[in-house]
Design an enzyme around this catalytic site. Structure first.
Site, PDB file in Angstrom:
ATOM      1  CG  HIS A 114      28.816  42.766  66.831  1.00 54.28           C
ATOM      2  ND1 HIS A 114      29.788  42.156  67.759  1.00 54.28           N
ATOM      3  CD2 HIS A 114      27.794  43.092  67.539  1.00 54.28           C
ATOM      4  CE1 HIS A 114      29.377  41.984  68.979  1.00 54.28           C
ATOM      5  NE2 HIS A 114      28.280  42.719  68.690  1.00 54.28           N
ATOM      6  CB  CYS A 115      24.391  41.143  63.859  1.00 52.97           C
ATOM      7  SG  CYS A 115      24.440  42.848  64.602  1.00 52.97           S
ATOM      8  CB  ILE A 116      24.684  37.152  60.839  1.00 53.64           C
ATOM      9  CG1 ILE A 116      23.846  38.209  60.218  1.00 53.64           C
ATOM     10  CG2 ILE A 116      24.069  35.732  60.589  1.00 53.64           C
ATOM     11  CD1 ILE A 116      23.713  38.179  59.043  1.00 53.64           C
ATOM     12  CB  ILE A 119      27.855  37.161  67.928  1.00 48.44           C
ATOM     13  CG1 ILE A 119      29.282  37.113  67.251  1.00 48.44           C
ATOM     14  CG2 ILE A 119      27.897  37.581  69.108  1.00 48.44           C
ATOM     15  CD1 ILE A 119      30.292  38.493  67.622  1.00 48.44           C
ATOM     16  CG  ASP A 120      23.031  39.052  67.097  1.00 55.36           C
ATOM     17  OD1 ASP A 120      24.188  39.273  67.841  1.00 55.36           O
ATOM     18  OD2 ASP A 120      22.600  40.054  66.742  1.00 55.36           O
TER      19      ASP A 120
END
Length: 432
Positions: A270-272, A274-275
């Site tokens: 979910h993080c890398i 998208i952020d």
């Protein structure tokens, strides 16, 4: 009621909005410390499973959930009017990107509007969802002010980014250091005390929610850019006939000035992936173009296409067109030894294989089926049977419980995008 004293004597009740990959581990962690926790969810599936003590998140131990539910320390509801029962609220809802790679803050907005009318005075509200700098101040605070609550006086507001690494056996929610940025010094004092009471880790206070919001994006942008460098080096090393894996292993012998990052078929989780796009979007407000960040995103997004082009080359050497070949994709989850499918690179690989009309099947010991977010299709995985039925095996996820020696011994052509077969010597293995 003194909130500080209630935190110290654990008489305060905690509300957690969102019981997913971030919210449920935090809810269980807090409950294990002796606090009463009430989870708020829109998913009836999640509510029913939590209330039954039936775990559905990989980073939560089944016995831990059963224990805190059985002790009456954790329950779940969809009724936001029960927000009046709590005096600390942790918001851990999804923050996806829309079709145009712009932040979608709908879940934060809806949750805040739903809870605001029911909040008590002297309540702490902490946003944990990863988002762009300014979200706490621009979305959370105005909704509280609409119902007459004064931040720093009636309620305390802070941002504290989640740091969840699915599958990490060393660092879990309870022992990962925490960063907190409050709207006021009092907000920092209250939020820091709370997290110190529930975590077995240090809590770092920063001067504002914006610093904490940016800190989280910086963490993941750092990783995204360095993974992009490893991926770009992979493409170059391939052309030069050099093993990128051997290069990285040699480079990491240096005890300073180098941190090992590895290539792969794409970036998942979910993080890398998208952020960094939160930041590129927000930067436009300040007339700033984040060139390096956007270039890294382009490189990583292109990796599934590169993987399939490598597959085509391998098959061509065998005299096979990819449209006439049968391919086994080994692994669907975005990283090894978990079932998390969020932003998995396998979606990009599937898209490319279908574009070339390839016949393929998928095996993953942790995933029975999954929904492809981009094309809307559902794919079922298969048992690992006779590997010799395939013309090519593409290793997308390097799960530990796969018999790689057996696959190598089959003689079938293998494209290993994860270096899963680094200890196996066989002529049929192509390392990406």
């Amino acid at each position: 009621m003194s909130l500080l004293n209630a935190i110290k004597d654990k008489s305060v009740k905690i509300g957690v909005i969102g019981l997913g990959y971030v919210g449920l581990p935090m809810a269980v962690t807090v409950a294990k410390k002796g606090y009463s926790v009430l989870g708020f969810e829109v998913s009836q599936y999640a509510i029913d499973h939590v209330n039954a003590g039936d775990n559905y998140i990989g980073d939560v131990a089944d016995e831990d959930l059963k224990a805190v539910v059985g002790a009456g320390l954790l329950s779940a509801t969809a009724d936001y009017s029960r927000m009046k029962e709590v005096n600390i609220v942790l918001i851990a809802v999804p923050t996806p990107l829309d079709l145009y790679h712009q932040p979608d803050t709908t879940y934060i907005e809806v949750s805040t509007k739903a809870m605001a009318p029911h909040l008590n005075k002297e309540t702490l509200i902490v946003l944990e969802s990863t988002t762009y700098p300014g979200t706490t101040r621009e979305i959370i605070v105005p909704e509280l002010e609409k119902v007459g609550l004064v931040v720093g006086k009636d309620v305390y507001v802070a941002f504290s980014p989640e740091r969840v690494d699915p599958g990490n056996e060393t660092y879990k929610t309870h022992n990962t250091p925490k960063v907190v940025g409050g709207m006021t010094p009092k907000c920092n004092e209250v939020s820091k005390l709370f997290y110190e009471s529930v975590l077995d880790a240090t809590v770092c206070s920063v001067s504002s929610p914006e610093v904490a919001e940016m800190e989280k994006i910086y963490e993941n942008t750092f990783r995204n850019i360095n993974i992009a460098l490893a991926n770009e080096m992979t493409v170059l090393c391939d052309r030069m006939g050099i093993s990128i894996w051997e290069v990285v292993d040699a480079a990491k012998t240096k005890p300073y000035g180098f941190m090992a990052f590895y290539p792969g078929p794409g970036v998942g989780g979910h993080c890398i992936p998208i952020d960094p796009f939160y930041l590129t979007w927000k930067a436009r407000e300040f007339d700033f173009h984040t060139r390096l960040i956007e270039l890294a995103g382009e490189i990583n997004i292109a990796m599934p296409e590169y993987v399939v082009q490598r597959a085509i080359r391998i098959l061509n050497k065998k005299g096979l067109a990819i449209s006439k070949a049968k391919v086994l994709i080994l692994g669907a989850a975005y990283k090894k030894d978990i079932r998390d499918m969020r932003e998995s690179p396998v979606e990009g690989v599937i898209t490319q294989l279908e574009a070339h009309m390839a016949d393929f099947e998928i095996h993953d010991p942790y995933v029975d089926e999954f929904h492809h977010e981009k094309n809307g299709k559902t794919y079922k995985t298969v048992a690992l049977g006779n590997v010799k039925e395939y013309d090519l095996v593409i290793i997308v996820t390097d799960h530990s419980n796969v018999d790689y020696q057996m696959i190598a011994d089959s003689g079938v052509a293998i494209l290993d995008t994860r270096n899963a077969m680094k200890n196996i010597k066989a002529d049929n293995i192509d390392l990406m």
